[in-house]
Design a protein around this motif. Sequence first.
Motif, PDB file in Angstrom:
ATOM      1  N   ARG A   1       2.221 -11.517  15.182  1.00 30.67           N
ATOM      2  CA  ARG A   1       3.027 -12.736  15.144  1.00 30.67           C
ATOM      3  C   ARG A   1       3.425 -13.179  16.533  1.00 30.67           C
ATOM      4  O   ARG A   1       3.375 -14.362  16.876  1.00 30.67           O
TER       5      ARG A   1
ATOM      6  N   SER B   1       6.170 -12.292   4.166  1.00 33.25           N
ATOM      7  CA  SER B   1       5.079 -11.826   5.024  1.00 33.25           C
ATOM      8  C   SER B   1       5.602 -11.001   6.192  1.00 33.25           C
ATOM      9  O   SER B   1       4.956 -10.054   6.628  1.00 33.25           O
TER      10      SER B   1
ATOM     11  N   ARG C   1       0.662 -14.776  18.526  1.00 36.33           N
ATOM     12  CA  ARG C   1       0.433 -16.194  18.232  1.00 36.33           C
ATOM     13  C   ARG C   1       1.348 -17.063  19.065  1.00 36.33           C
ATOM     14  O   ARG C   1       0.982 -18.154  19.480  1.00 36.33           O
TER      15      ARG C   1
ATOM     16  N   ASP D   1       7.980 -17.084   1.043  1.00 40.31           N
ATOM     17  CA  ASP D   1       6.730 -16.452   1.459  1.00 40.31           C
ATOM     18  C   ASP D   1       6.755 -16.025   2.924  1.00 40.31           C
ATOM     19  O   ASP D   1       6.197 -14.990   3.287  1.00 40.31           O
ATOM     20  N   ASP D   2       7.420 -16.828   3.751  1.00 42.06           N
ATOM     21  CA  ASP D   2       7.497 -16.468   5.175  1.00 42.06           C
ATOM     22  C   ASP D   2       8.233 -15.152   5.344  1.00 42.06           C
ATOM     23  O   ASP D   2       7.799 -14.256   6.080  1.00 42.06           O
TER      24      ASP D   2
ATOM     25  N   LYS E   1      12.127 -18.872  14.962  1.00 40.11           N
ATOM     26  CA  LYS E   1      10.773 -19.313  15.333  1.00 40.11           C
ATOM     27  C   LYS E   1       9.737 -18.262  14.943  1.00 40.11           C
ATOM     28  O   LYS E   1       8.604 -18.599  14.600  1.00 40.11           O
TER      29      LYS E   1
ATOM     30  N   ASP F   1       9.237 -18.808  11.257  1.00 42.50           N
ATOM     31  CA  ASP F   1       8.677 -20.097  10.873  1.00 42.50           C
ATOM     32  C   ASP F   1       7.284 -20.252  11.463  1.00 42.50           C
ATOM     33  O   ASP F   1       7.097 -20.902  12.485  1.00 42.50           O
ATOM     34  N   THR F   2       6.273 -19.668  10.814  1.00 44.16           N
ATOM     35  CA  THR F   2       4.935 -19.655  11.381  1.00 44.16           C
ATOM     36  C   THR F   2       4.297 -21.027  11.434  1.00 44.16           C
ATOM     37  O   THR F   2       3.513 -21.304  12.335  1.00 44.16           O
ATOM     38  N   ASP F   3       4.593 -21.911  10.478  1.00 40.43           N
ATOM     39  CA  ASP F   3       3.949 -23.220  10.540  1.00 40.43           C
ATOM     40  C   ASP F   3       4.788 -24.246  11.279  1.00 40.43           C
ATOM     41  O   ASP F   3       4.483 -25.434  11.263  1.00 40.43           O
ATOM     42  N   CYS F   4       5.850 -23.769  11.899  1.00 39.56           N
ATOM     43  CA  CYS F   4       6.673 -24.624  12.772  1.00 39.56           C
ATOM     44  C   CYS F   4       7.108 -25.917  12.111  1.00 39.56           C
ATOM     45  O   CYS F   4       7.054 -26.987  12.714  1.00 39.56           O
ATOM     46  N   ASN F   5       7.512 -25.858  10.868  1.00 40.63           N
ATOM     47  CA  ASN F   5       7.985 -27.080  10.236  1.00 40.63           C
ATOM     48  C   ASN F   5       9.507 -27.089  10.089  1.00 40.63           C
ATOM     49  O   ASN F   5      10.060 -27.939   9.413  1.00 40.63           O
TER      50      ASN F   5
ATOM     51  N   HIS G   1      14.795 -22.956   0.697  1.00 41.64           N
ATOM     52  CA  HIS G   1      14.236 -23.055   2.036  1.00 41.64           C
ATOM     53  C   HIS G   1      15.364 -22.883   3.029  1.00 41.64           C
ATOM     54  O   HIS G   1      16.441 -23.431   2.830  1.00 41.64           O
TER      55      HIS G   1
END
Lengths: 175, 390
Positions: free
Chosen positions: A66, A118, A69, A114-115, A101, A104-108, A151
């Motif tokens: 992670r 994982s 990335r 699910d986040d 951050k 929040d892998t998809d940075c939305n 969320h």
Amino acid sequence: MGSTPSMLTQYDIEEVQDHCNHAFSQQEIVSLYHRFCQLDRNGGGFVSADEFMSVPEFAVNPLSQRLLRMLDGLNFKEFVAFLSAFSPHTSPQQKIEFIFKVYDTDCNGKVAFDDILSILRDLTGSFMTEQQRQKVLTHVLEEAGYTKDSHFTLPDFMKIIGNSELKMEVEVPID
Amino acid sequence: MASSSVAADMELDRPNLEDYLPPDSLPQEAPRNLHLRDLLDISPVLTEAAGAIVDDSFTRCFKSNSPEPWNWNIYLFPLWCFGVVIRYGILFPLSCLFIVSTNWEVIEANITSKTFGVKRGFREAGGPVLNTCNRMVSIFCRLFFPVHFLLKGQDKLRSKIERKLVEMMCSVFVASWTGVIKYHGPRPSTRPHQVFVANHTSMIDFIILEQMTAFAVIMQKHPGWVGFIQKTILESVGCIWFNRNDLRDREVTARKLRDHVQQSDNNPLLIFPEGTCVNNQYTVMFKKGAFELGCAVCPIAIKYNKIFVDAFWNSKKQSFTMHLVRLMTSWAVVCDVWYLEPQYLREGETAIAFAERVRDMIAARAGLKKVPWDGYLKHNRPSPKHTEEK
């Protein structure tokens, strides 16, 4: 080593210091530069994922993928900004923002069930089955008053983690 | 009830801050229920990762010291220039001629009679010093190869002579880079059932030790002219070759090691259990292979004096030839070699614990720091197994 301290001018140091909001002293920035050059073996100006993984202590960390990335392709200024979350001079809010951050892998700006699941998977590996993980997470969320479909935004994270003893500091060796 | 058992499971898995605190500072309570906050707080793991990024003990093992800039002033600078002139202009060519004449003789001894005329010419070109060196070296070569081939029948005599010759060769090598070596402790004796282990800084470790006693060594196959020397001359002392990257090679090598140690007329075996060159300030973990052979282990500690030259061979950064050149252009290579007491496997001790104990001894004697990493990580990545364990 190809790079020498003379390649970093006073102007550069101040610029980097500004960029990370004075999280590190000038001496620490010079040390970080040495370290950056040491890691950046092919001299490309950024440290690739492979070069980070050549540090065994980093490679065995469960969250290494992670972080990679987030770290891949950073130049020195951004590298220091990345590490600024671990400075004793940054506020707990900034540290929580960093943790957010990572989740929040998809940075939305939103962290979902699910986040969190994982990350839990990364941390526990084969010690828990998928079912156990889901059960634990659901239970803990319910206990805190959330549901499986909630969320989380950054303010939520701040509220949950709070200001209590968040020990996230790293010491930069000054040689 | 389901929740508490699951919560108890979680207690095992989340990063245990309790491990870092002394036991009596913990409030004595039953494992409490897991809160969302604890789940989301991954800061300890992140801190470890960031710590590794900023500084890690493994990379420190292989760091060669960057030359410090001197404080130039009108006095020091010319002196340093003069030193450079001497080192590069006088010492270096001398060493080169010395070595080249050695190699020349080796090569032409192989080709024999045809080159007689050339050899004579070369000898005239050199000065008186070179003449004696040449003579010594040519004696070596003219003895070595004939001895090797002709005395094939009388193995014992042949190996004795070859052993002496190799020792002499190594002395020549050491002299070429003005090596000043102090040996402490009893000289190794040729007995069966013993293995020598030493810390490893550069390929020249082997030459330094070989000068005193002819060892058989276990080495990685190298390309280039080093490989050539490995094949021809070192074969005579009974060296064992392996390939780091070949997994199956490991068992074959283990068997060869065991056979070698059993025989009484083989040269004593020298192993570098670190498996790779490490800068002379740290030791990485020893491989247990050397300690599983069921015989006495005699540790040897080698420490180079950094003031004269940094003898660490960073195989990722320089080839061996460049490394030798650097050694030859420095003033001297000064080092200490300590032969330590033979150690035996104690009751109930595993090979790994034995290896650690010997590493302690060597590190204490040579003033090196210990690091808990496997030397092979220099060439490979840690396997996912290690990540799981974390």
